[in-house]
Design an enzyme around this catalytic site. Structure first.
Site, PDB file in Angstrom:
ATOM      1  N   ASP A 136      27.702 -60.858  98.720  1.00 22.27           N
ATOM      2  CA  ASP A 136      26.480 -60.337  98.108  1.00 22.27           C
ATOM      3  C   ASP A 136      25.313 -61.210  98.537  1.00 22.27           C
ATOM      4  O   ASP A 136      25.470 -62.430  98.708  1.00 22.27           O
ATOM      5  CB  ASP A 136      26.599 -60.327  96.583  1.00 22.27           C
ATOM      6  CG  ASP A 136      27.553 -59.256  96.076  1.00 22.27           C
ATOM      7  OD1 ASP A 136      27.662 -58.200  96.726  1.00 22.27           O
ATOM      8  OD2 ASP A 136      28.176 -59.466  95.021  1.00 22.27           O
ATOM      9  N   ASP A 154      26.666 -51.822  97.919  1.00 21.39           N
ATOM     10  CA  ASP A 154      26.436 -51.545  96.500  1.00 21.39           C
ATOM     11  C   ASP A 154      25.248 -50.607  96.312  1.00 21.39           C
ATOM     12  O   ASP A 154      25.284 -49.716  95.452  1.00 21.39           O
ATOM     13  CB  ASP A 154      26.192 -52.844  95.730  1.00 21.39           C
ATOM     14  CG  ASP A 154      27.365 -53.797  95.782  1.00 21.39           C
ATOM     15  OD1 ASP A 154      28.512 -53.333  95.948  1.00 21.39           O
ATOM     16  OD2 ASP A 154      27.135 -55.018  95.655  1.00 21.39           O
TER      17      ASP A 154
END
Length: 175
Positions: A136, A154
């Site tokens: 991330d 995402d």
């Protein structure tokens, strides 16, 4: 006597470009999502150290963090089994979406939405297999509150899910 042809006797004309789309087109779009996701993750992994944060604006940083769980680090500390659980789940969901793409090629918004979800799911599955966690790097914040970091995959999954809701609401409204 003039011949009249009722509307119902004529063959239905299909003036719908969506009918000409194929599952391969939607899968190619999903592949584009995967390529973009993996490209940005590779750049971040190669240029950042774990935990490093670089400010971009007054509300956004680029960071490098790892997520061994699911959304919002759900089950991140579960002991390791979650890596394979979420990998398997991503593969099953991906296969189901491919099946949906073959069944619903004429529904453009639906196919666009599930293609985004497919691309995002595959992007995160690749991370779990290659790294053992999801990479991330997008960190949005207001003052001292930081939204959990996320990635391009995402974003694609979230936008796809919202578009699925919009598609369903439009379908319900028509009936």
């Amino acid at each position: 006597m003039a011949s009249t042809t009722s509307r119902s006797a004529r063959p239905a004309r299909r003036n719908n470009k969506a009918a000409s789309t194929t599952p391969l087109l939607w899968m190619a779009f999903a592949l584009l999502v995967v390529v973009l996701d993996q490209f940005f993750k590779i750049v971040i992994v190669r240029t950042f150290t774990y935990g490093e944060s670089r400010p971009v604006t007054g509300f956004f940083n680029l960071v490098l963090v790892y997520n061994k769980g699911a959304a919002f680090s759900f089950l991140a500390d579960a002991g390791g089994w979650q890596r394979w659980f979420f990998t398997g789940l991503g593969i099953v969901v991906g296969a189901f979406i491919v099946w949906l793409l073959y069944r619903h090629t004429g529904q453009r918004l639906f196919c666009f939405a599930v293609s985004l979800i497919l691309g995002g799911a595959v992007g995160n599955v690749i991370d779990r297999v290659v790294y053992g966690h999801v990479v991330d790097f997008l960190d949005f914040y207001v003052r001292n509150y930081h939204w959990p970091a996320f990635n391009v995959a995402d974003c694609a999954i979230t936008v796809g899910a919202v578009l699925l809701i919009v598609d369903e609401l439009r379908r319900v409204r028509r009936h």
